[in-house]
Design a protein around this motif. Structure first.
Motif, mmCIF file in Angstrom:
data_model
loop_
_atom_site.group_PDB
_atom_site.id
_atom_site.type_symbol
_atom_site.label_atom_id
_atom_site.label_comp_id
_atom_site.label_asym_id
_atom_site.label_seq_id
_atom_site.Cartn_x
_atom_site.Cartn_y
_atom_site.Cartn_z
ATOM 1 N N CYS A 180 0.835 -1.212 0.000
ATOM 2 C CA CYS A 180 0.000 0.000 0.000
ATOM 3 C C CYS A 180 0.862 1.251 0.000
ATOM 4 O O CYS A 180 0.586 2.204 -0.740
ATOM 5 C CB CYS A 180 -0.931 0.009 1.209
ATOM 6 N N LEU A 181 1.899 1.264 0.818
ATOM 7 C CA LEU A 181 2.799 2.418 0.855
ATOM 8 C C LEU A 181 3.488 2.618 -0.496
ATOM 9 O O LEU A 181 3.681 3.752 -0.932
ATOM 10 C CB LEU A 181 3.837 2.253 1.962
ATOM 11 N N THR A 182 3.838 1.526 -1.147
ATOM 12 C CA THR A 182 4.466 1.617 -2.468
ATOM 13 C C THR A 182 3.491 2.212 -3.476
ATOM 14 O O THR A 182 3.849 3.114 -4.242
ATOM 15 C CB THR A 182 4.950 0.227 -2.930
ATOM 16 N N PHE A 183 2.243 1.723 -3.482
ATOM 17 C CA PHE A 183 1.217 2.262 -4.378
ATOM 18 C C PHE A 183 1.030 3.762 -4.123
ATOM 19 O O PHE A 183 1.004 4.569 -5.065
ATOM 20 C CB PHE A 183 -0.122 1.545 -4.172
ATOM 21 N N LEU A 184 0.901 4.138 -2.848
ATOM 22 C CA LEU A 184 0.690 5.546 -2.495
ATOM 23 C C LEU A 184 1.895 6.415 -2.863
ATOM 24 O O LEU A 184 1.747 7.534 -3.345
ATOM 25 C CB LEU A 184 0.394 5.673 -0.998
ATOM 26 N N PHE A 185 3.101 5.893 -2.630
ATOM 27 C CA PHE A 185 4.306 6.651 -2.937
ATOM 28 C C PHE A 185 4.416 6.912 -4.438
ATOM 29 O O PHE A 185 4.691 8.040 -4.858
ATOM 30 C CB PHE A 185 5.551 5.919 -2.434
ATOM 31 N N PHE A 186 4.204 5.888 -5.253
ATOM 32 C CA PHE A 186 4.316 6.070 -6.700
ATOM 33 C C PHE A 186 3.283 7.068 -7.215
ATOM 34 O O PHE A 186 3.570 7.870 -8.094
ATOM 35 C CB PHE A 186 4.182 4.726 -7.436
ATOM 36 N N GLU A 187 2.077 7.009 -6.640
ATOM 37 C CA GLU A 187 1.020 7.935 -7.065
ATOM 38 C C GLU A 187 1.361 9.377 -6.672
ATOM 39 O O GLU A 187 1.237 10.292 -7.471
ATOM 40 C CB GLU A 187 -0.307 7.522 -6.433
ATOM 41 N N SER A 188 1.817 9.571 -5.435
ATOM 42 C CA SER A 188 2.057 10.940 -4.969
ATOM 43 C C SER A 188 3.390 11.503 -5.453
ATOM 44 O O SER A 188 3.471 12.673 -5.812
ATOM 45 C CB SER A 188 1.983 11.010 -3.444
ATOM 46 N N ALA A 189 4.436 10.707 -5.481
ATOM 47 C CA ALA A 189 5.760 11.223 -5.846
ATOM 48 C C ALA A 189 5.964 11.324 -7.353
ATOM 49 O O ALA A 189 6.563 12.281 -7.836
ATOM 50 C CB ALA A 189 6.850 10.334 -5.240
ATOM 51 N N PHE A 190 5.457 10.337 -8.092
ATOM 52 C CA PHE A 190 5.729 10.288 -9.527
ATOM 53 C C PHE A 190 4.483 10.503 -10.385
ATOM 54 O O PHE A 190 4.584 10.611 -11.601
ATOM 55 C CB PHE A 190 6.356 8.945 -9.906
ATOM 56 N N GLY A 191 3.292 10.505 -9.767
ATOM 57 C CA GLY A 191 2.057 10.615 -10.539
ATOM 58 C C GLY A 191 1.769 9.354 -11.326
ATOM 59 O O GLY A 191 1.076 9.388 -12.337
ATOM 60 N N ILE A 192 2.308 8.228 -10.859
ATOM 61 C CA ILE A 192 2.118 6.949 -11.552
ATOM 62 C C ILE A 192 1.173 6.084 -10.732
ATOM 63 O O ILE A 192 1.462 5.748 -9.583
ATOM 64 C CB ILE A 192 3.463 6.207 -11.745
ATOM 65 N N CYS A 193 0.056 5.720 -11.328
ATOM 66 C CA CYS A 193 -0.898 4.828 -10.681
ATOM 67 C C CYS A 193 -0.490 3.390 -11.025
ATOM 68 O O CYS A 193 -0.640 2.953 -12.170
ATOM 69 C CB CYS A 193 -2.314 5.123 -11.174
ATOM 70 N N LEU A 194 0.073 2.679 -10.047
ATOM 71 C CA LEU A 194 0.521 1.307 -10.316
ATOM 72 C C LEU A 194 -0.660 0.386 -10.635
ATOM 73 O O LEU A 194 -0.527 -0.524 -11.437
ATOM 74 C CB LEU A 194 1.309 0.765 -9.124
ATOM 75 N N GLY A 195 -1.816 0.633 -10.009
ATOM 76 C CA GLY A 195 -3.007 -0.141 -10.345
ATOM 77 C C GLY A 195 -3.360 0.017 -11.811
ATOM 78 O O GLY A 195 -3.740 -0.950 -12.486
ATOM 79 N N CYS A 196 -3.218 1.240 -12.330
ATOM 80 C CA CYS A 196 -3.471 1.497 -13.745
ATOM 81 C C CYS A 196 -2.438 0.782 -14.625
ATOM 82 O O CYS A 196 -2.744 0.336 -15.727
ATOM 83 C CB CYS A 196 -3.459 2.997 -14.024
ATOM 84 N N LYS A 197 -1.218 0.690 -14.117
ATOM 85 C CA LYS A 197 -0.158 -0.013 -14.864
ATOM 86 C C LYS A 197 -0.445 -1.517 -14.940
ATOM 87 O O LYS A 197 -0.121 -2.162 -15.920
ATOM 88 C CB LYS A 197 1.207 0.208 -14.203
ATOM 89 N N PHE A 198 -1.053 -2.073 -13.862
ATOM 90 C CA PHE A 198 -1.368 -3.499 -13.842
ATOM 91 C C PHE A 198 -2.645 -3.829 -14.618
ATOM 92 O O PHE A 198 -2.893 -4.980 -14.938
ATOM 93 C CB PHE A 198 -1.506 -4.003 -12.400
ATOM 94 N N TYR A 199 -3.448 -2.830 -14.899
ATOM 95 C CA TYR A 199 -4.734 -3.012 -15.580
ATOM 96 C C TYR A 199 -4.604 -3.847 -16.861
ATOM 97 O O TYR A 199 -5.362 -4.798 -17.057
ATOM 98 C CB TYR A 199 -5.359 -1.639 -15.865
ATOM 99 N N PRO A 200 -3.658 -3.542 -17.764
ATOM 100 C CA PRO A 200 -3.568 -4.323 -19.006
ATOM 101 C C PRO A 200 -3.195 -5.804 -18.791
ATOM 102 O O PRO A 200 -3.425 -6.627 -19.670
ATOM 103 C CB PRO A 200 -2.469 -3.623 -19.816
ATOM 104 N N LEU A 201 -2.654 -6.142 -17.641
ATOM 105 C CA LEU A 201 -2.322 -7.543 -17.375
ATOM 106 C C LEU A 201 -3.575 -8.389 -17.150
ATOM 107 O O LEU A 201 -3.549 -9.608 -17.321
ATOM 108 C CB LEU A 201 -1.408 -7.652 -16.152
ATOM 109 N N PHE A 202 -4.674 -7.735 -16.749
ATOM 110 C CA PHE A 202 -5.905 -8.442 -16.425
ATOM 111 C C PHE A 202 -7.025 -8.214 -17.433
ATOM 112 O O PHE A 202 -7.979 -8.978 -17.478
ATOM 113 C CB PHE A 202 -6.397 -8.030 -15.024
#
Length: 188
Positions: free
Chosen positions: A99-121
């Motif tokens: 969770c901290l990793t997801f939150l950090f990537f979203e706030s620090a880099f503007g990267i939504c990791l959930g959105c990045k994983f979306y095409p895998l599913f």
């Protein structure tokens, strides 16, 4: 910030009360986002107030909802373990770190990791990604990294690792009071 701080309370003070409140808050907020409407999410309402004078950067609803479902799942597991059965384990620690990793990537880099994983599913292509990261395009010069820059980054990492390794004894010791201020306070 609340998540990181509450996690530090767990690790340093073995105080799980703050993280239980944070988990309850996140679970409730994600449930509202996924099962009611993002329009009624307290954190999104608060965020809307903060950025109301900025130009919106639209994000595809499908991949964002997928990311929120990940949030519901992780926070529900944490809620069950830490609040309902009042137990912690390596599983809760790893989920908290995720969770901290997801939150950090979203706030620090503007990267939504959930959105990045979306095409895998899902076979659908993610649309309206922040910073247009879903669109394939040529990089501008400022976005390119040269071999020299990669070597500098590697040398920096090696330097930090060697410094910490060679001076580890000093890293693990409590520093002494150079000016003797704390001794003066204790004597009074």
């Amino acid at each position: 910030m609340a998540t990181f701080t509450s996690w530090m309370f767990c690790l340093i003070k073995e105080n799980f009360v703050p993280v239980k409140f944070v988990i309850t808050f996140f679970l409730a907020d994600f449930i509202i986002r996924v099962f009611v409407s993002p329009r009624f999410s307290p954190t999104l309402i608060f965020a809307r107030l903060i950025v109301r004078n900025q130009t919106p950067e639209y994000v595809g609803a499908a991949q964002k909802k997928f990311a929120w479902i990940i949030g519901v799942t992780l926070s529900a597991i944490m809620f069950f373990h830490l609040v309902i059965i009042n137990a912690f384990s390596p599983i809760t620690g790893l989920i908290c770190l995720a969770c901290l990793t997801f939150l950090f990537f979203e706030s620090a880099f503007g990267i939504c990791l959930g959105c990045k994983f979306y095409p895998l599913f899902f076979k659908d292509k993610a649309q309206y990604c922040p910073g247009e990261v879903c669109d394939i395009k040529l990089k501008q010069d400022i976005q390119k990294t040269s071999k020299v820059q990669l070597l500098i980054l590697l040398a920096f990492i090696v330097f930090i690792a060697l410094t910490v390794f060679s001076a580890y004894g000093n890293y693990s010791k409590k520093p002494y009071d150079l000016l003797g201020i704390s001794n003066t306070k204790q004597n009074k």
